[in-house]
Design an enzyme around this catalytic site. Structure first.
Site, short mmCIF file in Angstrom:
data_model
loop_
_atom_site.label_atom_id
_atom_site.label_comp_id
_atom_site.label_asym_id
_atom_site.label_seq_id
_atom_site.Cartn_x
_atom_site.Cartn_y
_atom_site.Cartn_z
N CYS A 1 -6.45 1.27 4.81
CA CYS A 1 -7.05 -0.07 4.92
C CYS A 1 -6.70 -0.66 6.29
O CYS A 1 -5.91 -0.09 7.05
CB CYS A 1 -6.54 -0.97 3.79
SG CYS A 1 -4.82 -1.51 3.97
N GLU B 1 0.77 3.77 1.91
CA GLU B 1 1.21 4.12 3.27
C GLU B 1 2.50 3.38 3.60
O GLU B 1 3.43 3.95 4.19
CB GLU B 1 0.13 3.76 4.30
CG GLU B 1 -1.10 4.62 4.24
CD GLU B 1 -2.17 4.09 3.29
OE1 GLU B 1 -3.33 4.54 3.42
OE2 GLU B 1 -1.87 3.24 2.42
N CYS C 1 0.84 -1.19 0.00
CA CYS C 1 0.00 0.00 0.00
C CYS C 1 0.88 1.24 0.00
O CYS C 1 2.04 1.21 0.42
CB CYS C 1 -0.90 0.01 1.23
SG CYS C 1 -2.14 -1.30 1.24
N CYS D 1 -2.93 -1.27 6.87
CA CYS D 1 -2.21 -0.01 7.09
C CYS D 1 -2.54 0.59 8.45
O CYS D 1 -1.69 1.22 9.08
CB CYS D 1 -2.49 0.98 5.96
SG CYS D 1 -1.67 0.48 4.43
#
Length: 133
Positions: free
Chosen positions: A91, A58, A56, A94
């Site tokens: 998400c 992040e 991701c 994360c």
């Protein structure tokens, strides 16, 4: 009421720059941009890296910051879309990573049509903690 500071708007703008430079409209491999501000004041950006397990945005931004010896994270924001027009919450995975690395970091998220700031730990109540295991 505007809950965001000029620094928050700067962080959102950096996340939008990251996705504008990298948005993949053909294969949709890079569709989310993130910016994270560190205690040093430096901002690191990232985009998602899509694959079977992928990373991701992040994770990419935090990894870039950690690679540069940053350990204090104060704020993070994620955007998606070709122009980064939509601010999105992290998400579940994360949220756990943010709790691990930056539980008190402010996360800019949409709440009932407004952008708000919540602490990472507030986004994942009862999160797994190595200290508690």
């Amino acid at each position: 009421m505007d809950f965001l500071t000029d620094g928050d708007r700067e962080l959102i703008a950096e996340a939008r720059r990251a996705i504008r430079r990298n948005y993949d409209r053909e294969r949709f491999m890079h569709t989310v941009g993130v910016a994270v501000r560190c205690g040093s004041g430096r901002i690191y950006a990232g985009v998602n890296v899509y694959s079977l397990h992928g990373a991701c945005a992040e994770q990419v931004a935090l990894g870039a910051a950690v690679t540069n010896r940053e350990r204090d994270f104060t704020a993070v924001v994620a955007v998606r879309g070709e122009e980064g027009g939509e601010v999105i919450p992290p998400c579940g995975n994360c949220r756990q990573i943010l709790c691990d690395y930056a539980p008190d970091c402010e996360v800019i998220v949409p709440v009932r049509g407004e952008l708000r700031k919540l602490r990472a730990r507030e986004l994942l109540p009862f999160s797994y903690s190595v200290e508690e295991a």
